[in-house]
Enzyme design. Structure first.
Site, short mmCIF file in Angstrom:
data_model
loop_
_atom_site.label_atom_id
_atom_site.label_comp_id
_atom_site.label_asym_id
_atom_site.label_seq_id
_atom_site.Cartn_x
_atom_site.Cartn_y
_atom_site.Cartn_z
N ARG A 24 9.41 -24.75 1.06
CA ARG A 24 8.57 -24.77 2.26
C ARG A 24 7.50 -25.85 2.21
O ARG A 24 7.17 -26.44 3.23
CB ARG A 24 7.91 -23.39 2.43
CG ARG A 24 8.93 -22.34 2.80
CD ARG A 24 8.31 -20.98 2.94
NE ARG A 24 9.32 -20.02 3.38
CZ ARG A 24 9.12 -18.72 3.52
NH1 ARG A 24 7.94 -18.21 3.26
NH2 ARG A 24 10.07 -17.91 3.94
N GLY A 60 0.82 -1.21 0.00
CA GLY A 60 0.00 0.00 0.00
C GLY A 60 0.85 1.26 0.00
O GLY A 60 0.58 2.21 -0.74
N SER A 89 8.07 -12.29 -1.60
CA SER A 89 6.82 -11.55 -1.38
C SER A 89 7.10 -10.09 -1.03
O SER A 89 6.40 -9.19 -1.50
CB SER A 89 5.99 -12.20 -0.29
OG SER A 89 6.77 -12.44 0.84
N ARG A 118 5.43 -20.06 -2.99
CA ARG A 118 6.25 -18.85 -2.94
C ARG A 118 7.62 -19.13 -2.36
O ARG A 118 7.76 -19.89 -1.41
CB ARG A 118 5.55 -17.81 -2.06
CG ARG A 118 6.33 -16.54 -1.84
CD ARG A 118 5.57 -15.60 -0.93
NE ARG A 118 5.57 -16.06 0.45
CZ ARG A 118 6.45 -15.67 1.37
NH1 ARG A 118 7.41 -14.81 1.06
NH2 ARG A 118 6.36 -16.11 2.61
#
Lengths: 529, 233
Positions: free
Chosen positions: A264, A14, A364, A359
């Site tokens: 992961r 944002g 990220s 991911r």
């Protein structure tokens, strides 16, 4: 007042979008349900990837990302993000981010699935320090903030986004915020697994739920990443960087049973299998030594002591795998455009198809900065006509909030919610199968039918946190349903989505799952990559 | 285990009362508050997010001292209150707006930066940049209590973080911004340093800002009054 760009969410995505839109001379407002820096981004520890060193290359970064994504990433997006990474780090450095250094260079460390030490970091406060640096720069640039406003819905007219409706948490009043472009940067939904998630309270995906109600397409929701190393009792994260520095995953006998730097999803399943056998699993950080642990991972020792009562320098720390990150999200293109005109999304709430089915650590934060900026820019090119009037949506939501205060409260939603989290984790979590998930789906629909008999006990209009939680619970039900539907229709295993009844990937499922609502009815399909 | 919690609601008469709750204990204060809310009293209002001491939303006072609820382990009979000075919205929820507004006034942002710094340079600002804006320092500050225009501890520490940043070229702009209601108004009592959950030392940062101010030719106006001890020779 009609803003040029309204951004919902004050995390790194944002704020990156806000700074870019502001640089381009636009009237920008950032809305947050708490205060600006109280965002999930503050919890990101491990790092932010960029191929900076001579031992590394952008091509290797691209190859690692594509491999981990298991066929579900968009190569154009992956290439763009990885190529933009060095510039993004330089931008953050220029803004003042205090990255850890090695000599005169920004220090980098290896994270799982990466072929080089690629993650730039700031101790284990990487997200915190980037977030606060961006916030400082927003203050300088004069970005306007609206705090303690909870997103209810997107205002749509003629299939164009005109703004949003917000619950003013201080007063329980519904307000409308009008803007020529709406950017959702409201975070992921991994907290729908509740106590079985590393996320903070609040990552319930209200941006996704609002987008879905507005008619936007969500994609790949079944792909939720489970972080292998969360503290066993509290699901609090122990950073992957610990394994990068040499920490070992061991069973009750102290024996290793997996490759600590595997991706992961593989690790989470290996740990899940051990725990299913009735064993306990530990992260052994004793080999790191005090000096290294305190310099590189100052938070971890403190958290292990508080939540497990264990000093990681003395004993192995009990762990389990917990929901950590949602790869799926509001379906967007590289410019952050959703299927609704004037509605944009970036960060974890969006699915730009960078991460695909799984991911990589460090990608990220990179996405939030690179695609956050790009989305902020594309939002400035949106010039929808917005009329200054009270929109129908605002009236409906005002009535809705009033109605919540009058609900009978015969069923306790918090009890139901706790149960739902457990059922989701055990049956639609790390390991999934059809029958169990169908059971979960019918439970979710049962809860949805019961909503009208639930309600809130706290009837005060002043800072009613039970009201916020109740609305969040509604969003959880809506998203959990969509996620389980997506997981049920994907009869294969790929990346983070593992089906016990379909343990292999299948070529014809090399496609993005789409879910959306038509007249309130959930629809689902696949779309080719 | 019992906790005493100060409740506040602006519409009630009296607006503030103390209430006692039985908790199972063993966990953090935040877990205890969560237990009370879920099992005993839905109206209890508090703020939280990350559970791990980085989001800065759950600071309260325990027996008069500021603590993060998510990292504090409660003891029997602990008295829990909202942060002081900053204004209370309801129960343990404080109003952070006025404290956060000091950041802009103190120019706690980069003014003119270049890229690149050394390992040693980064260490100079490592601690200050751990700040999570939990507002504990404002709650503990006796100057902020009597003078709401005072810039306050985190704003000054975060301003110092940019002064001490080797990439910042315009240090003077930062110093100019912290002279009024800033570095000279601090009494150096050290409360902020004592309560900071991140181990930041705003008191020391303020002293360092004072010496930077001296480099730019600014004298402590409070000392100025004592020039020549007020005596004419």
């Amino acid at each position: 007042m009609i803003y040029d760009v309204a951004i919902i969410g004050s995390g790194i995505a944002g704020l990156s979008a806000a700074l870019r839109a502001k640089e381009l001379g636009k009237d920008v407002v950032v809305v947050t349900k708490k205060y600006p820096t109280q965002a999930q981004s503050s919890m990101a520890q491990g790092g932010i990837n960029a191929a900076l060193s001579e031992e590394d290359s952008v091509e290797a970064h691209i190859a690692d990302t594509l491999r981990s994504a298991a066929g579900l990433s968009d190569e154009g997006v992956v290439r763009y993000v990885c190529e933009s990474a060095p510039e993004a780090i330089a931008w953050l450095d220029y803004l003042g981010t205090p990255f850890s250094r090695k000599g005169a260079s920004i220090a980098q460390r290896p994270l799982g699935g990466a072929s080089a030490a690629r993650a730039c970091y700031a101790q284990d406060y990487t997200g915190l320090k980037i977030l606060h640096t961006l916030y400082d720069n927003c203050l300088k640039a004069g970005v306007k903030f609206m705090s303690e406003k909870f997103l209810l819905n997107i205002i749509i007219e003629d299939n164009i986004a005109k703004g949003v409706t917000l619950l003013n948490i201080r007063t329980s009043q519904v307000e409308q915020l009008l803007s020529k472009a709406v950017v959702l940067a409201s975070g992921g939904y991994a907290k729908i697994y509740g106590a079985f998630s590393t996320n903070g309270y609040g990552s319930y995906g209200e941006g996704l739920a609002a987008a879905m109600r507005a008619g936007a397409v969500l994609s790949d929701l079944e792909f939720v990443q489970f972080h292998p190393t969360a503290l066993a009792k509290s699901s609090i994260l122990i950073s992957e960087a610990a394994r990068g520095l040499g920490a070992k995953i061991v069973d009750g006998k102290g024996e290793r049973f997996c490759d600590e730097l595997a991706t992961r999803d593989e690790l989470a399943r290996a740990i899940w299998a051990k725990i299913e056998e009735g064993q306990e699993v530990y992260l052994d950080m004793r080999g790191l030594g005090e000096e290294l642990l305190m310099r590189e991972l100052p938070q971890e020792r403190k958290l292990a002591r508080i939540y497990e009562g264990v000093d990681p320098l003395q004993e192995p720390v009990p762990i389990r795998s917990a929901a950590h990150y949602s790869m799926g999200g509001i379906d967007v293109d590289i410019d952050g455009k959703t299927s609704i005109k004037g509605l944009f999304a970036c960060g974890e709430c969006a699915n730009a198809k960078l991460h695909g089915a799984n991911r990589l650590g460090g990608n990220s934060l990179l996405e939030t900065v690179v695609l956050g900026r790009r989305t902020g820019e594309s939002a400035t090119m949106c010039h929808n006509e917005v009329e200054e009037k009270t929109y129908e949506r605002t009236r409906i939501d005002t009535d809705f909030v009033r109605a919540v205060f009058g609900l009978p409260n015969q069923i306790d939603f918090m009890e139901r919610q706790e149960f739902l989290h457990k059922v989701l984790y055990n049956n639609a979590g790390i390991v999934r199968e059809e029958l169990a998930m169908k059971g979960v789906l019918s439970l979710i629909r049962q809860h949805q039918r019961e909503l009208a008999f639930m309600g809130i006990r706290d009837k005060s209009p002043i800072y009613n946190t039970e009201l916020v939680r109740f609305i969040e619970y509604g969003n959880i039900l809506e998203l959990a349903e969509a996620m389980v539907v997506a997981a049920l229709q994907r009869n294969e295993s790929r990346g983070a989505h593992y089906r016990k009844d379909h343990p292999e990937p299948k070529e014809h499922f090399k496609a993005h799952s789409h879910v959306w609502k038509e007249d309130g009815v959930l629809c689902a399909d696949f779309k080719e990559v | 285990m019992r906790l005493r919690i100060r409740r506040y609601h602006p519409h009630f008469e009296p607006p503030s009362i103390d209430m006692e709750y039985e908790i199972s204990g063993g966990g953090t204060l935040l877990e205890a508050l969560e237990e009370i809310k879920q099992k005993r009293d839905r109206t209890l209002s508090f703020s939280s997010m990350c559970r791990s001491g980085v989001c800065g939303s759950c600071a309260v006072r325990v027996n008069g001292k500021e603590e993060l609820a998510c990292t504090y382990k409660p003891k029997d009979g602990d008295y829990i209150e909202p942060l002081s000075v900053v204004g209370v919205l309801r129960d343990l929820i404080g109003d952070f707006n006025s404290s956060l507004a000091t950041l802009k006034k103190a120019h706690a942002y980069p003014v003119q930066m270049h890229s690149g710094m050394s390992e040693e340079d980064e260490r100079q600002i490592e601690r200050q940049s751990d700040c999570i804006l939990c507002v504990s320092c404002y709650s503990s500050c006796p100057v902020y209590e009597t003078n709401p225009s005072f810039l306050g501890p985190f704003a000054l520490s975060r301003a110092y973080r940019y002064v001490a940043d080797s990439r910042e070229e315009n240090k003077k702009a930062h110093i100019d911004a912290v002279l009024q209601n800033g570095i000279w108004d601090c009494t150096l009592c050290g409360n902020c340093t004592a309560v900071c959950p991140q181990g930041i030392d705003p008191k020391n940062d303020i002293v360092l800002l004072q010496s930077w101010a001296a480099k730019f030719g600014h004298l402590n106006p409070n000392l100025g009054n004592f020039g020549s001890f007020g005596l004419e020779f």
